[in-house]
Design a protein around this motif. Structure first.
Motif, mmCIF file in Angstrom:
data_model
loop_
_atom_site.group_PDB
_atom_site.id
_atom_site.type_symbol
_atom_site.label_atom_id
_atom_site.label_comp_id
_atom_site.label_asym_id
_atom_site.label_seq_id
_atom_site.Cartn_x
_atom_site.Cartn_y
_atom_site.Cartn_z
ATOM 1 N N ARG A 97 0.937 -1.355 0.087
ATOM 2 C CA ARG A 97 -0.180 -0.071 0.023
ATOM 3 C C ARG A 97 0.810 1.230 -0.215
ATOM 4 N NH1 ARG A 97 -4.954 -0.761 4.204
ATOM 5 N NH2 ARG A 97 -5.322 1.551 3.220
ATOM 6 N N ILE A 98 1.940 1.208 0.613
ATOM 7 C CA ILE A 98 2.835 2.169 0.716
ATOM 8 C C ILE A 98 3.464 2.514 -0.591
ATOM 9 C CG2 ILE A 98 4.968 3.326 1.648
ATOM 10 C CD1 ILE A 98 4.205 1.981 4.354
ATOM 11 N N VAL A 99 4.085 1.514 -1.391
ATOM 12 C CA VAL A 99 4.723 1.648 -2.566
ATOM 13 C C VAL A 99 3.564 2.218 -3.572
ATOM 14 C CG1 VAL A 99 5.593 0.095 -4.368
ATOM 15 C CG2 VAL A 99 6.301 -0.348 -2.140
ATOM 16 N N ASN A 100 2.590 1.653 -3.478
ATOM 17 C CA ASN A 100 1.246 2.135 -4.553
ATOM 18 C C ASN A 100 1.117 3.564 -4.366
ATOM 19 O OD1 ASN A 100 1.356 -0.517 -5.562
ATOM 20 N ND2 ASN A 100 -0.790 -1.082 -4.461
ATOM 21 N N TYR A 101 1.118 3.940 -2.939
ATOM 22 C CA TYR A 101 0.867 5.371 -2.958
ATOM 23 C C TYR A 101 1.996 6.276 -3.453
ATOM 24 C CZ TYR A 101 0.662 9.780 -0.375
ATOM 25 O OH TYR A 101 0.587 11.327 -0.004
ATOM 26 N N PHE A 102 3.126 5.824 -3.418
ATOM 27 C CA PHE A 102 4.400 6.518 -3.907
ATOM 28 C C PHE A 102 4.330 6.639 -5.307
ATOM 29 C CE2 PHE A 102 5.620 7.125 0.418
ATOM 30 C CZ PHE A 102 5.787 8.317 0.732
ATOM 31 N N TYR A 103 4.083 5.349 -6.006
ATOM 32 C CA TYR A 103 4.132 5.254 -7.399
ATOM 33 C C TYR A 103 2.961 6.207 -7.961
ATOM 34 C CZ TYR A 103 7.091 1.069 -7.913
ATOM 35 O OH TYR A 103 8.161 0.139 -7.920
ATOM 36 N N SER A 104 1.860 6.267 -7.361
ATOM 37 C CA SER A 104 0.755 6.929 -7.956
ATOM 38 C C SER A 104 0.579 8.349 -7.666
ATOM 39 C CB SER A 104 -0.640 6.263 -7.704
ATOM 40 O OG SER A 104 -0.931 6.413 -6.254
ATOM 41 N N SER A 105 1.258 8.811 -6.696
ATOM 42 C CA SER A 105 1.360 10.062 -6.380
ATOM 43 C C SER A 105 2.379 10.956 -7.160
ATOM 44 C CB SER A 105 1.618 10.511 -4.824
ATOM 45 O OG SER A 105 0.673 9.616 -4.064
ATOM 46 N N PHE A 106 3.327 10.266 -7.608
ATOM 47 C CA PHE A 106 4.322 11.005 -8.027
ATOM 48 C C PHE A 106 4.877 10.216 -9.412
ATOM 49 C CE2 PHE A 106 4.979 11.163 -3.555
ATOM 50 C CZ PHE A 106 4.420 12.388 -3.265
ATOM 51 N N THR A 107 4.678 10.713 -10.657
ATOM 52 C CA THR A 107 5.269 10.241 -11.641
ATOM 53 C C THR A 107 5.989 11.330 -12.613
ATOM 54 O OG1 THR A 107 2.981 10.809 -12.792
ATOM 55 C CG2 THR A 107 3.137 8.540 -12.010
ATOM 56 N N HIS A 108 6.631 10.475 -13.434
ATOM 57 C CA HIS A 108 7.313 11.586 -14.159
ATOM 58 C C HIS A 108 7.415 10.993 -15.581
ATOM 59 C CE1 HIS A 108 10.808 14.128 -15.516
ATOM 60 N NE2 HIS A 108 11.497 13.382 -15.997
ATOM 61 N N ARG A 109 6.728 11.730 -16.367
ATOM 62 C CA ARG A 109 6.562 11.286 -18.093
ATOM 63 C C ARG A 109 5.874 9.795 -17.780
ATOM 64 N NH1 ARG A 109 12.253 13.012 -19.465
ATOM 65 N NH2 ARG A 109 12.126 15.186 -19.866
ATOM 66 N N GLY A 110 4.774 9.815 -17.076
ATOM 67 C CA GLY A 110 4.064 8.658 -17.099
ATOM 68 C C GLY A 110 4.654 7.525 -16.466
ATOM 69 N N HIS A 111 5.916 7.428 -16.066
ATOM 70 C CA HIS A 111 6.547 6.711 -15.076
ATOM 71 C C HIS A 111 6.593 6.816 -13.572
ATOM 72 C CE1 HIS A 111 7.692 4.271 -18.550
ATOM 73 N NE2 HIS A 111 8.198 5.476 -19.268
ATOM 74 N N PRO A 112 6.625 5.789 -12.787
ATOM 75 C CA PRO A 112 6.762 6.387 -11.364
ATOM 76 C C PRO A 112 7.959 7.115 -11.198
ATOM 77 C CG PRO A 112 6.276 3.896 -11.624
ATOM 78 C CD PRO A 112 6.534 4.456 -12.805
ATOM 79 N N ALA A 113 8.115 7.835 -10.111
ATOM 80 C CA ALA A 113 9.280 8.865 -10.049
ATOM 81 C C ALA A 113 10.281 8.115 -9.230
ATOM 82 C CB ALA A 113 8.820 10.255 -9.523
ATOM 83 N N PHE A 114 9.561 7.275 -8.065
ATOM 84 C CA PHE A 114 10.342 6.506 -7.037
ATOM 85 C C PHE A 114 10.743 5.126 -7.664
ATOM 86 C CE2 PHE A 114 8.463 9.923 -4.625
ATOM 87 C CZ PHE A 114 9.382 9.911 -3.491
ATOM 88 N N SER A 115 12.008 4.782 -7.217
ATOM 89 C CA SER A 115 12.357 3.306 -7.471
ATOM 90 C C SER A 115 12.297 2.716 -5.925
ATOM 91 C CB SER A 115 13.516 3.288 -8.281
ATOM 92 O OG SER A 115 14.547 4.268 -7.967
ATOM 93 N N VAL A 116 12.201 1.446 -6.224
ATOM 94 C CA VAL A 116 12.006 0.714 -4.837
ATOM 95 C C VAL A 116 13.240 -0.238 -4.623
ATOM 96 C CG1 VAL A 116 10.280 -0.851 -3.483
ATOM 97 C CG2 VAL A 116 9.425 1.254 -4.827
ATOM 98 N N TYR A 117 13.514 -0.304 -3.601
ATOM 99 C CA TYR A 117 14.695 -1.400 -3.197
ATOM 100 C C TYR A 117 14.318 -2.134 -1.936
ATOM 101 C CZ TYR A 117 17.563 0.851 -6.570
ATOM 102 O OH TYR A 117 17.731 1.341 -7.969
#
Ligand code: FA5
Ligand code: MG
Length: 424
Positions: A56-76
């Motif tokens: 749920r946390i990853v989804n929040y960051f993926y959907s809230s921040f995008t750059h040219r249609g891609h998620p702005a955050f990468s996840v490790y």
């Protein structure tokens, strides 16, 4: 004996972890019990509540921040938990004498190597690799007290979000990130005497980052708990951020800290690479969020392999509202342990965390709580005495008094072996 690897007392020449051998030294305090948690990756296990909250946390960051249609955050979420003291402390400006480095608080493999005590340990290496927006998710290890909200292994989600001038102030070319008086050729000239900001940053940049940081984190909190969640910000201190805050939520009639955050110290960004950005960072505890979200009463349940527990989180819609139903509650069993300390210890120098580790090593997961019940100095003999209450409870069945007594005896024997105490 089977206790020879127990905490503190006995020394070992080397430590084997996942087939790798590490030279032991006077800092080594990691135990076989703790090593057995490495690689369990509860945050990645299907049907584990920690994994649901992570997604749920990853989804929040993926959907809230995008750059040219891609998620702005990468996840490790699979970074190895064995780190150097440089990663865990030095890279984050944590001074050599800082209490968080103490042997009594961390699991050291040796002087230079430890099990990471926070996910922030990976911040500098990821910045150095060129990343600007990223999440770091994983298991962290700390020596701590023993009760229903503390376990020596827990899970954190850490994040960094960096912005360049053009990103932070897209329509305001006159606004700057850095004070014109700040000498960029001397990053160490940065100081934190002003509670509002780092001396290198402008107030406008700091305030805008603070506003974004707080609104992103409140957005996350509301995405998890709904809009009625009560929260408050508390000023905080971390060596690696300034200014810094903690977020608390109101849960079960009390305030509970769920995360720490702040504006990343410019020295860290500069030494890892980007010298023209300002960044915020935060670190939150997955267990606390999962316990509050699903009303899970005991942190040990996260480790349960019992189907009665796991099926409650099986194949659920990520955003479903779930209330954990206790499989059933088995009785507690409390036994006290009193002992005289040998002359080299006093009631104030005996390290409780060493004792807690030893109790957990021998008793395993049936240890629910260990409480210091009494300490005193005998008026005549001047001998020092401690009394601990150990609360035993199995999460999945009733313990018999006889088996508790057996484990309690083994713990007594181990304490005698490790410290030379005399059981009273
Ligand atoms: C840290 O670990 C910082 N690294 C967080 C941070 C990151 C600050 C980046 C600024 C910038 P702290 O020790 O407060 O801070 O832990 C962060 C969170 O982890 C806590 O708010 C809490 O939710 C969780 N946590 C800490 N200790 C425990 C514990 N013993 N059991 C369960 N959760 C814990
Ligand atoms: Mg804290």
């Amino acid at each position: 004996s089977k206790y020879k690897f127990s905490t503190a007392a006995k020394s070992v020449a080397s430590v084997q972890i996942k087939g790798k051998e590490f030279v032991a030294d006077d800092y080594t305090n990691v135990t076989p019990k703790i090593i057995s948690y490495l690689g369990k990756n509860l945050h990645l296990q299907k049907n584990n509540p920690l994994s649901i909250v992570r997604q749920r946390i990853v989804n929040y960051f993926y959907s809230s921040f995008t750059h040219r249609g891609h998620p702005a955050f990468s996840v490790y979420d699979n970074l190895p938990p064995i780190v150097t003291t440089k990663q865990n402390f030095e890279d984050l400006l944590i001074p050599a004498d800082h209490p968080s480095r103490a042997k009594s608080d961390c699991y050291y493999i040796n002087r230079d190597t430890l099990l990471r005590a926070h996910m922030t340990a990976h911040q500098s290496e990821l910045l150095r690799s060129g990343l600007d927006n990223f999440l770091m998710i994983g298991d962290v290890y700390r020596r701590d007290e023993i009760d229903s909200t503390h376990f020596p292994v827990f899970h954190q989600v850490d994040a960094v979000r960096s912005q360049r001038r053009e990103e932070l102030f897209p329509d305001k070319p006159e606004l700057q990130i850095f004070e014109p008086t700040f000498d960029k050729t001397n990053p160490n000239a940065n100081h934190i005497n002003d509670p509002m900001k780092q001396s290198c940053h402008t107030l406008e940049a700091t305030k805008l980052m603070e506003t974004q940081l707080k609104s992103h984190l409140i957005g996350l909190t509301q995405a998890l708990f709904g809009h009625n969640i009560k929260y408050r910000w508390v000023d905080a201190y971390f060596p690696f951020t300034h200014p810094s805050w903690e977020l608390e939520i109101f849960y079960e009639n009390d305030w509970m800290e769920v995360l720490g955050c702040g504006i990343v110290r410019n020295e860290i960004l500069v030494s890892a690479g980007p010298s023209n950005t300002i960044a915020y960072a935060f670190g939150l505890g997955l267990e606390r969020l999962a316990m509050a979200l699903y009303k899970i009463p005991d942190i040990r349940l996260m480790w349960s392999t019992d189907s009665g527990f796991l099926t409650q989180f099986e194949n659920v819609d990520l955003n479903a509202s779930i209330t954990y139903k206790p499989v059933s509650s088995y009785p507690q069993c409390t036994n006290d342990m009193s002992f005289w300390l040998p002359p080299q210890y006093t009631i104030d120098t005996f390290i409780s965390n060493d004792f807690y580790d030893l109790v957990r090593d021998i008793g395993g997961d049936i240890i629910e709580q260990v409480k210091l019940k009494d300490k005193f100095v005998h008026p005549k003999s001047k001998k020092h005495s401690l009394c601990y209450s150990i609360v035993y409870r199995h999460l999945e069945r009733t313990l018999t008094q006889a088996e508790v007594n057996q484990v309690h005896k083994e713990i007594e024997k181990a304490v005698v072996d490790a410290y030379g105490v005399v059981i009273r």
